[in-house]
Design an enzyme around this catalytic site. Structure first.
Site, PDB file in Angstrom:
ATOM      1  N   SER A  75     -24.566  49.015  35.564  1.00 11.64           N
ATOM      2  CA  SER A  75     -24.973  50.286  35.833  1.00 11.64           C
ATOM      3  C   SER A  75     -24.823  51.165  34.684  1.00 11.64           C
ATOM      4  O   SER A  75     -23.820  51.030  33.709  1.00 11.64           O
ATOM      5  CB  SER A  75     -24.305  51.050  37.007  1.00 11.64           C
ATOM      6  N   ASP A  76     -25.423  52.565  34.651  1.00 12.58           N
ATOM      7  CA  ASP A  76     -24.916  53.432  33.539  1.00 12.58           C
ATOM      8  C   ASP A  76     -23.742  54.131  34.444  1.00 12.58           C
ATOM      9  O   ASP A  76     -23.377  53.942  35.392  1.00 12.58           O
ATOM     10  CB  ASP A  76     -26.147  54.344  33.409  1.00 12.58           C
ATOM     11  N   TRP A  77     -22.821  55.026  33.651  1.00 15.31           N
ATOM     12  CA  TRP A  77     -21.780  55.739  33.942  1.00 15.31           C
ATOM     13  C   TRP A  77     -21.815  56.149  35.499  1.00 15.31           C
ATOM     14  O   TRP A  77     -22.630  57.144  35.316  1.00 15.31           O
ATOM     15  CB  TRP A  77     -21.148  56.659  33.127  1.00 15.31           C
ATOM     16  N   GLY A  78     -21.277  55.676  36.387  1.00 23.89           N
ATOM     17  CA  GLY A  78     -21.322  56.498  37.894  1.00 23.89           C
ATOM     18  C   GLY A  78     -22.548  56.418  38.478  1.00 23.89           C
ATOM     19  O   GLY A  78     -22.745  57.060  39.471  1.00 23.89           O
ATOM     20  N   SER A  79     -23.681  55.676  38.148  1.00 24.22           N
ATOM     21  CA  SER A  79     -24.935  55.595  38.362  1.00 24.22           C
ATOM     22  C   SER A  79     -24.998  55.186  39.896  1.00 24.22           C
ATOM     23  O   SER A  79     -25.981  55.379  40.629  1.00 24.22           O
ATOM     24  CB  SER A  79     -26.077  55.186  37.608  1.00 24.22           C
TER      25      SER A  79
END
Length: 766
Positions: free
Chosen positions: A297-301
């Site tokens: 995932s992208d950061w915290g997505s």
């Protein structure tokens, strides 16, 4: 040294020697490299508890000063306990052999199974030694140079203990307001696909287990660059035709090049956040394209699906994301906190967890981490590698190739090497941090060669520098506290006075390196602050102005184009920026760059791109008619088109020839053109091939790049350049919802930019 990862090796040996041999030994391909790798992965997986499998899916950001005391409370303490329990599969933003080794030691020597960690970092265009921003590299159109640049970044990053970069970004971008255009290859899917392959190959090399290569990560899957209004993280709403024909090709090319990881994107697509989009991750990527690496995932997505309005809480977000095919959770903690319970509740099958964990373990084996978890942790190699001389030479070469000569009237360039008074004006001309650009988080401030320093290496002229005006203030990498609309003109008088005394004025204007990048969208893409006023004031004092742009995106500079005789696109060129620009300005390097992204006349034209659709009313159908597709206050055409770029040489295209006017299925034709250098110096020209499919089951663009070749010619030398056109050249995602070549009539164009003069016609039939 106790190394519990040996348990995995013992399990592998047992499986190969014992019961599973009934199945393995009967197959003539049983002991292929791939089969052995899969067997190793399965052997480790069989030893793992559900909690440990979930742990492999969990990625934490660096959470404490490893040289300091062990965290005793709060979130850092929880992460530390998770690490010791084997509930962390990867770390990011931990760098340097000492820190990497300390964390790896916990994972390998204190957890039950001793499964090693992967260490990731945003090595976007270099680690300490910084290459040009990716958009600038794309302007070189030099695939071997781009590959080498990525290889330099990989070797330096691997030497400090890293084995994974979150690059390349292969998003096709058409809107210069979006700050992350600096991180990609521009607006064209053909060029973008070629560059995606080059960067993947550069990062990963021929052997992932080598200590000078790192994992690449194709991002952001998918559609991120099509955010409405060019505003980062915004909604994306596009057609399947755009998705398939424009956005997907570079991602698919990255898969075919062997990229081992993907990153999903922050945006939604068709109303579903990409992190929870099963169509993208399970159907297209893993099923149709047969991608066997893993998706992060992208950061915290994962947790961002809550404010999206797609998940009610972190637990539901974890359920959606893992079922949709997002294998690793970057810094949401959603997986490690909820997946075990979700499996026990029957909302997530354990086989889904197994698939994700298997993909991650496989990549760890490919990196050689099970054989030697500390293979990237050699302090002597770190000292010998970081910043070494050949890296500096490599990024200088890349920087020179990235520069684009936009305009050169009166042959103001190249500068004479003696007997002139040169005025150098602009805060960016004496800035040693801004040229590093955005996304260079391991680089030290004040380590770039400034333009002032570069020009000082040419002592034959009298050089006088003055700032003129600031660009920004309050610069940091992740916090942006700046007054973009600065009004201080106190330096104007000195700049004007210096300009009046000069034979030639070199002005370095544009954006600071941190005015583009993630979260740095701009509604106004002109020169920030009072730089436009400074430019006009200096020009009034002395019209012999060379404008050097430093920027991370296309800028709208119509006044400069109309008035300034020479304009150089100098981007953010990295560590060797000033040397590269000086060598081009003085003619020691003949510029050959071509724009990978269209420059607009006005921000109101955006999104603007060369491969647009014709529409039903493309031109004025009667004198002064208002009822056609246009603006009443601006031209439709760009300021500088895709593919544009001049040289100190002068090139002429002539005699376009086709080997045949038609070809059928499984056939091909050749199209050729004569290229002549009628200038006074040797130079390189990027010859570009475009086609147009005149009638399609889905409307087709007016022009599409389908080939390019860089040709070097001596003065008065002529060369015939030949391209091949076949079914692959003309195929696209049709109304039949598949990639195919359709019969019909086509135009072919060849030239030095997307605005071409030579054209021909051909037909394709079954």
């Amino acid at each position: 040294m106790k190394n519990k990862s040996l348990l995995a090796s013992f399990a592998i040996a047992a499986l190969l020697v014992a019961g599973c041999s009934n199945k393995i030994l009967k197959s003539p391909v049983a002991f292929s490299k791939e089969n052995v790798l899969e067997t190793k992965v399965d052997s480790v997986l069989q030893l793992m508890t559900l909690e440990e499998k979930v742990g492999q899916l969990n990625q934490y950001n660096g959470f404490w000063d490893i040289t300091g005391p062990t965290p005793k409370e709060g979130q850092a303490a929880k992460k530390y306990e998770d690490l010791k329990k084997g509930l962390v599969g990867s770390m990011l933003n931990v760098k340097g052999v000492k820190d990497v080794k300390a964390l790896q030691k916990i994972a390998v020597e204190q957890t039950r199974l001793g499964i090693p960690l992967i260490f990731g970092f945003d090595v976007i265009h270099g680690y300490k030694t910084i290459s040009p921003i990716p958009l600038a590299e794309a302007a070189s159109w030099d695939l071997q140079a781009i590959k080498k640049s990525a290889a330099i970044a990989a070797e330096e990053a691997a030497a400090v203990g890293l084995n994974w970069t979150f690059a390349p970004m292969v998003d096709i971008a058409r809107d210069a307001r979006w700050g992350r255009v600096m991180e990609g290859a521009g607006e064209d899917p053909f060029l973008g696909s070629k560059i995606a392959v080059a960067r993947v190959q550069g990062f990963q090399g021929e052997d992932l287990a080598a200590t000078n290569t790192i994992l690449a990560c194709a991002k952001h899957f998918a559609g991120y660059a099509f955010a409405e209004s060019g505003r980062d993280y915004n909604t994306v709403d596009i057609s399947e035709t755009v998705l398939q024909n424009t956005i997907f090709p570079p991602f698919k090319a990255a898969v075919e090049a062997g990229v081992r990881t993907f990153m999903n994107s922050f945006n939604e697509l068709n109303g579903i956040p990409a992190t929870g989009n099963a169509y993208l991750q399970r159907e297209v990527l893993k099923r149709d394209w047969k991608f066997d690496g893993f998706v992060v995932s992208d950061w915290g997505s994962i947790n961002e699906m809550i404010p999206h309005g797609y998940a009610k809480d972190s637990k539901q977000a974890a359920e959606i994301a893992i079922n949709a095919g997002s294998d690793m959770d970057m810094e949401s903690s959603a997986y490690v906190e909820h997946l075990v319970a979700l499996v026990k509740e029957g909302k997530v099958k354990e086989s889904v967890i197994d698939d994700a964990a298997r993909r991650i373990l496989k990549v760890k084996f490919e990196l050689g981490l099970f054989d030697d978890p500390y293979k990237y942790c050699d302090e002597n190699r770190e000292l010998a590698t970081v910043g070494k001389t050949e890296f500096q030479e490599g990024v200088l070469d890349m920087a020179k190739k990235s520069i684009v000569l936009l305009k050169n009237e009166k042959e103001l360039l190249p500068l004479k090497k003696s007997g002139q008074k040169i005025a150098l004006i602009g805060a960016l001309a004496n800035d040693k941090t801004s040229p590093l650009g955005s996304w260079r988080i391991a680089a030290d401030d004040n380590t770039a060669i400034s333009v002032l320093e570069g020009l000082q290496k040419y002592p034959g002229n009298q050089l006088t520098y003055t700032k003129g005006a600031d660009v920004t203030e309050g610069r940091t990498q992740f916090v942006w506290e700046t007054k973009i609309n600065m009004t201080d003109k106190s330096g104007f008088a000195e700049a004007i006075a210096v300009a009046k005394q000069a034979d030639v004025v070199v002005m370095v204007l544009g954006e600071h390196g941190l005015q583009s990048g993630e979260g740095r969208s701009r509604a106004d893409i002109g020169l920030p602050g009072v730089q436009q006023e400074l430019l006009e004031a200096v020009y009034k004092a002395n019209p012999n102005v060379v404008l050097v742009l430093n920027n991370g995106r296309p800028l709208a500079i119509p006044w400069a184009d109309e008035n300034i005789p020479a304009i150089v696109e100098g981007w953010h060129l990295g560590t060797q920026s000033g040397n590269a620009i000086a060598q081009v300005l003085y003619g020691d390097y003949n510029p050959s760059g071509k724009l990978p992204m269209t420059f607009p006349r006005n921000v109101g034209q955006l999104p603007l791109y060369y491969n647009y659709k014709n529409t039903g009313r493309p031109v004025m159908n009667e004198p002064e008619s208002v009822f056609w597709s246009h603006y009443i206050d601006e031209k439709n055409t760009p300021l500088y088109p895709f593919g544009h770029g001049l040289s100190y040489s002068k090139f002429d295209y002539s005699d376009l020839q086709l080997s045949s006017n038609s070809f059928a299925k499984n056939g091909k034709i050749e199209v050729s053109v004569n290229l002549k250098n009628y200038g006074k110096v040797a130079g390189k020209e990027v010859v570009q091939l475009y086609i147009r499919d005149l009638i399609g089951s889905v409307t087709r663009p007016v022009k599409e790049l389908k080939g390019f070749e860089m040709i070097e010619l001596q003065p008065n030398e002529t060369k015939k350049v030949v391209f091949t056109i076949d079914e692959k050249t003309i195929e696209y995602f049709t109304a039949n919802r598949k990639w195919e070549a359709e019969v019909g009539d086509f135009k072919v164009f060849i030239g030095g930019s997307s605005v071409t003069k030579l054209e021909g016609n051909f037909q394709y039939s079954n």
